[in-house]
Scaffold this motif. Structure first.
Motif: not given
Length: 431
Positions: A58-60, A332-334, A65-71
């Motif tokens: 949802e964030w991505n 955003f997560l919180l 312009d700000i992409q998050v890679d889940y690890v």
């Protein structure tokens, strides 16, 4: 919660390195100029992993312009894995951990001080006692977002048949009453309680707050010393007597983890098991059809229902080139609805007051209401910010408490080892 294998942890570490290689090492951007943040999550239950991955998606979708890679990380070896990644300059931008693991990283300069980054909404929504779990030497090095009280999981049929008073958060058992109840619940082929104490230190210290125990004391100049006072002896004394005097607690459970006690609990061998709140998910999934269980508050003493917790946290690496963007993602997560999703996925309690008020967390089903009633009594774990605590726990307290609970040593020897040997350990960290 440390269910992932070391092989999975190694794979996660390799993925972290791979992801970091996708961005320009100088500014954390990929070749197209997009900011790329790596988020290492320690979620492991399917519902929790699904919730985290969905929130990243949802964030991505909303932030091209700000992409998050889940690890995917692992609780099994997170401290060593993070230390290696910090020293190698390959740490994730956003780091999921627990507050009792942050002190060394904070003092070592590996985590960003979040005071100038935290949005006012988040600061105001999370209570001060939760913020104290991530505050070291005046700086704030993590956002506490999930917490887990320890509760009593009881066999409803055995409890009703015994005729004992059933405790509530408004009228909990005292520690002496709890000891008496476990004697009454003990019968042929059945123990009143099973204490899973493979890792006895946090259980003993955190529940000890309810009896006024503290053990670790910080003086005016910040130096910490260990003292064993009357309140510190209530919880270990109760467990010791249940095992060795009353025979109301199963000796074989002392070497078990929480999950190991569940087959005996389902089979009626144990009437009650003290467990973390999140174990309810395993019970729902594994209990035989028709098995009835209930969630009860842990016993209370002079400190009321107080107990120590080490919340799960989200931190930002000091070396991250995009700290502000990392904090935007954490915010955003919180957000309250998202924090509720994360809490339900992990079967834990959110720290945020708005999320905690969500009706979904106040239902009587699966004991949610009992847990939320305990939230206001949760306090920072006694050794939260004590440097040298990991060594004291591993080398001094764990073997001493294991021997005490089994009856191999007495109260005075336990005190000597926890206090005298313990202060020698802490002294090396406070020179």
């Amino acid at each position: 919660m440390r269910a992932l294998t070391r092989a999975a942890a190694a794979a996660a570490t390799a993925l972290t390195l791979l992801l970091s290689g996708c961005a320009d090492g100088r500014d954390g951007r990929d070749p197209s100029g997009t900011i790329r943040l790596s988020f290492q999550s320690l979620a492991w239950q399917k519902e929790s992993v699904d919730a985290n991955e969905q929130l990243v998606k949802e964030w991505n979708a909303a932030h091209p312009d700000i992409q998050v890679d889940y690890v995917q990380g692992s609780w099994d070896n997170v401290h060593d894995q993070l230390l290696t990644s910090f020293e190698g300059g390959e740490a994730p931008d956003v780091i999921h951990d627990a507050s009792d693991d942050l002190a060394d990283f904070a003092y070592g300069g590996y985590l960003a001080d979040l005071r100038t980054l935290l949005p006012e909404r988040l600061t105001a929504d999370i209570p001060e006692q939760s913020w104290r779990t991530t505050t070291f030497d005046g700086g704030v090095y993590g956002v506490p977002f999930l917490q887990e009280p320890r509760v009593l999981i009881a066999n409803t049929k055995i409890l009703k048949a015994s005729g004992v008073r059933v405790p509530t958060p408004e009228r909990p058992w005292s520690w002496p009453e709890f000891r008496q109840v476990t004697k009454e619940l003990t019968g042929k082929g059945r123990y009143g309680v099973a204490w899973p104490l493979k890792e006895p230190v946090s259980v003993t210290l955190n529940l000890g707050l309810s009896a006024g125990g503290q053990l670790f004391h910080r003086d005016a100049d910040g130096k910490v010393t260990i003292r064993s006072e009357e309140g510190d002896q209530v919880v270990p004394g109760t467990i010791h007597d249940q095992v060795n005097t009353d025979r109301s607690a199963a000796r074989t459970a002392l070497g078990m983890g929480g999950s190991d006690t569940l087959p005996g609990f389902f089979g009626g061998r144990y009437a009650m098991v003290p467990l973390g709140f999140a174990y309810r998910q395993q019970i729902v999934e594994q209990a035989p059809e028709g098995f009835e269980w209930t969630v009860l508050p842990a016993p209370a003493g002079s400190g009321g229902l107080a107990q120590g917790v080490s919340p799960q946290t989200l931190s930002v690496a000091e070396d991250s080139p995009h700290k502000k963007e990392a904090m935007r993602f954490i915010d955003f997560l919180l957000r309250p609805p998202n924090m509720v999703r994360l809490a339900k996925g992990d079967w834990m309690l959110p720290t945020g007051t708005e999320a905690l008020a969500d009706p979904a967390l106040h239902t009587t089903e699966n004991g949610w209401a009992t847990g939320t009633a305990l939230a206001k009594a949760l306090r920072p774990a006694p050794a939260q910010s004590v440097r040298g605590y990991p060594e004291w726990k591993d080398k001094v307290a764990t073997p001493a408490l294991q021997e005490f609970y089994s009856g191999a040593i007495g109260t005075e020897e336990l005190r000597k080892r926890l206090v005298d040997d313990g202060n020698r350990v802490l002294a090396r960290y406070q020179r």
